[in-house]
Design a protein around this motif. Sequence first.
Motif, PDB file in Angstrom:
ATOM      1  N   LEU A  66      35.113  40.147  25.204  1.00 64.87           N
ATOM      2  CA  LEU A  66      36.134  39.059  25.090  1.00 64.87           C
ATOM      3  C   LEU A  66      37.493  39.693  25.930  1.00 64.87           C
ATOM      4  CD1 LEU A  66      36.687  36.150  24.810  1.00 64.87           C
ATOM      5  CD2 LEU A  66      37.358  36.777  22.304  1.00 64.87           C
ATOM      6  N   PHE A  67      37.840  40.919  25.463  1.00 61.75           N
ATOM      7  CA  PHE A  67      39.191  41.535  25.715  1.00 61.75           C
ATOM      8  C   PHE A  67      39.339  41.505  27.313  1.00 61.75           C
ATOM      9  CE2 PHE A  67      42.298  45.287  25.676  1.00 61.75           C
ATOM     10  CZ  PHE A  67      43.385  44.592  25.693  1.00 61.75           C
ATOM     11  N   VAL A  68      38.072  41.871  28.037  1.00 66.23           N
ATOM     12  CA  VAL A  68      38.103  42.043  29.366  1.00 66.23           C
ATOM     13  C   VAL A  68      38.486  40.646  29.909  1.00 66.23           C
ATOM     14  CG1 VAL A  68      36.717  42.312  31.301  1.00 66.23           C
ATOM     15  CG2 VAL A  68      36.437  43.962  29.479  1.00 66.23           C
ATOM     16  N   ILE A  69      37.926  39.498  29.375  1.00 69.52           N
ATOM     17  CA  ILE A  69      38.156  38.426  29.908  1.00 69.52           C
ATOM     18  C   ILE A  69      39.774  37.738  29.592  1.00 69.52           C
ATOM     19  CG2 ILE A  69      37.661  35.781  29.676  1.00 69.52           C
ATOM     20  CD1 ILE A  69      34.504  36.980  29.045  1.00 69.52           C
ATOM     21  N   THR A  70      40.112  38.120  28.413  1.00 69.19           N
ATOM     22  CA  THR A  70      41.395  37.355  28.059  1.00 69.19           C
ATOM     23  C   THR A  70      42.251  38.473  28.734  1.00 69.19           C
ATOM     24  OG1 THR A  70      41.459  38.998  26.189  1.00 69.19           O
ATOM     25  CG2 THR A  70      40.669  36.648  25.961  1.00 69.19           C
ATOM     26  N   ALA A  71      41.959  39.491  29.117  1.00 70.83           N
ATOM     27  CA  ALA A  71      43.049  40.219  30.202  1.00 70.83           C
ATOM     28  C   ALA A  71      43.263  39.650  31.301  1.00 70.83           C
ATOM     29  CB  ALA A  71      42.607  41.771  30.127  1.00 70.83           C
ATOM     30  N   MET A 136      41.152  46.683  39.465  1.00 73.10           N
ATOM     31  CA  MET A 136      40.115  45.750  39.332  1.00 73.10           C
ATOM     32  C   MET A 136      39.839  45.207  38.095  1.00 73.10           C
ATOM     33  SD  MET A 136      39.354  45.428  42.397  1.00 73.10           S
ATOM     34  CE  MET A 136      38.066  44.481  42.234  1.00 73.10           C
ATOM     35  N   ASP A 137      40.271  45.941  37.047  1.00 70.90           N
ATOM     36  CA  ASP A 137      40.023  45.418  35.689  1.00 70.90           C
ATOM     37  C   ASP A 137      41.364  44.920  35.120  1.00 70.90           C
ATOM     38  OD1 ASP A 137      37.302  46.333  35.600  1.00 70.90           O
ATOM     39  OD2 ASP A 137      38.042  48.389  34.640  1.00 70.90           O
ATOM     40  N   PHE A 138      42.301  44.715  35.908  1.00 71.31           N
ATOM     41  CA  PHE A 138      43.635  44.231  35.516  1.00 71.31           C
ATOM     42  C   PHE A 138      44.482  45.125  34.518  1.00 71.31           C
ATOM     43  CE2 PHE A 138      41.081  40.567  36.890  1.00 71.31           C
ATOM     44  CZ  PHE A 138      41.892  40.289  37.733  1.00 71.31           C
ATOM     45  N   VAL A 139      43.905  46.173  34.510  1.00 68.46           N
ATOM     46  CA  VAL A 139      44.684  47.452  33.597  1.00 68.46           C
ATOM     47  C   VAL A 139      45.941  47.828  34.194  1.00 68.46           C
ATOM     48  CG1 VAL A 139      44.698  49.530  32.242  1.00 68.46           C
ATOM     49  CG2 VAL A 139      42.727  47.983  32.454  1.00 68.46           C
ATOM     50  N   ALA A 140      45.986  47.913  35.913  1.00 65.58           N
ATOM     51  CA  ALA A 140      47.342  48.311  36.459  1.00 65.58           C
ATOM     52  C   ALA A 140      47.473  47.551  37.443  1.00 65.58           C
ATOM     53  CB  ALA A 140      46.893  49.754  37.028  1.00 65.58           C
ATOM     54  N   ASP A 141      48.801  47.308  37.963  1.00 62.01           N
ATOM     55  CA  ASP A 141      49.275  46.094  39.129  1.00 62.01           C
ATOM     56  C   ASP A 141      48.863  47.116  40.471  1.00 62.01           C
ATOM     57  OD1 ASP A 141      50.345  44.317  37.295  1.00 62.01           O
ATOM     58  OD2 ASP A 141      51.603  45.932  36.893  1.00 62.01           O
ATOM     59  N   VAL A 142      49.255  48.270  40.700  1.00 63.25           N
ATOM     60  CA  VAL A 142      49.113  48.968  41.774  1.00 63.25           C
ATOM     61  C   VAL A 142      48.494  50.286  41.381  1.00 63.25           C
ATOM     62  CG1 VAL A 142      50.694  47.617  43.097  1.00 63.25           C
ATOM     63  CG2 VAL A 142      51.330  49.861  41.791  1.00 63.25           C
ATOM     64  N   ALA A 143      47.550  50.837  42.547  1.00 68.67           N
ATOM     65  CA  ALA A 143      47.230  52.090  42.398  1.00 68.67           C
ATOM     66  C   ALA A 143      47.331  53.031  43.777  1.00 68.67           C
ATOM     67  CB  ALA A 143      45.477  51.758  42.251  1.00 68.67           C
TER      68      ALA A 143
END
Length: 292
Positions: A66-71, A136-143
């Motif tokens: 669920l946390f992946v989705i709410t992120a 891709m997992d929305f953990v970072a804005d840029v790579a």
Amino acid sequence: MAVSYSGLAAFHAVAEAGSFTSAAKAKNLSQPTLSTQVKALEDAYGVRLFDRMGRQVRLTPLGQSLFVITARLFTAQDEAQALLAGTRTLQRGHLRIAADSATHVMAALAKMRANYPGLTFSLTIGNSSEVVDQIMDFVADVAITARPNSDPRIHSIKLRSDNLIAFIAADHELARHDSIPIEAFAGQDIVLRERGSITREVIENRLSMAAVKPMNLLEVQSREAVREAVAAGFGIGVVFEAEFRPDSNLKRLTLTGADFSVGEYVACRAERRRLPLVRSFFEMVQQIVEGT
């Protein structure tokens, strides 16, 4: 049954903060309010999203999913607010960067910080595959990654090129040389990063193409560990030229006999490239590329 927005928001806040207390403080809410909202969400579906351990909580497997989705949900909400509320002025904001090396990102960060002193930044370091996964997992804005990508979901530009070099302990048998051909790896022990590292991927590819077989491979999890293992005599290490730091215990060797040039790219999710923070970071990178 419609999912409660307040319940999802409360769940996400707690999952992100790691505890009800920290989440309540971050959201300026009372802890009982958050607890009630999360419990209502769990009771409504007859599920458990957290394992409670004193003041700390741990996501259950369902909670992790669920946390992946709410992120994604709340990242999109933040993006909409940023676009509409005027952070395009970049007087404030927080940019999350994932990079495969701090060396390749600092110039762009320093330039952006000088132009927009109200911004804050967070930087995580991983191998080239991991940093792409983070955007891709929305953990970072840029790579910042050495891995070229043709995925249409990813927007990227080339930041620079760098060469791979070898390095060895100062008392290694090859230390009398300033450069070695790729054939010199034959029968030698080598020290490399874990799979997912572009450095490892490139050197293994070049060795295979040249039909060169090293002796033993020591796999370690960080650049620092590679450096320490090489200094201790475990074998030949390979690193980007820009990352190598002179050390009396180490000897740098130029590699010949193959193409050891590797590109470094700045990437983001394609749909996020026009967000003010992301767009501005790409502009800083472009200025560096153009030398302006």
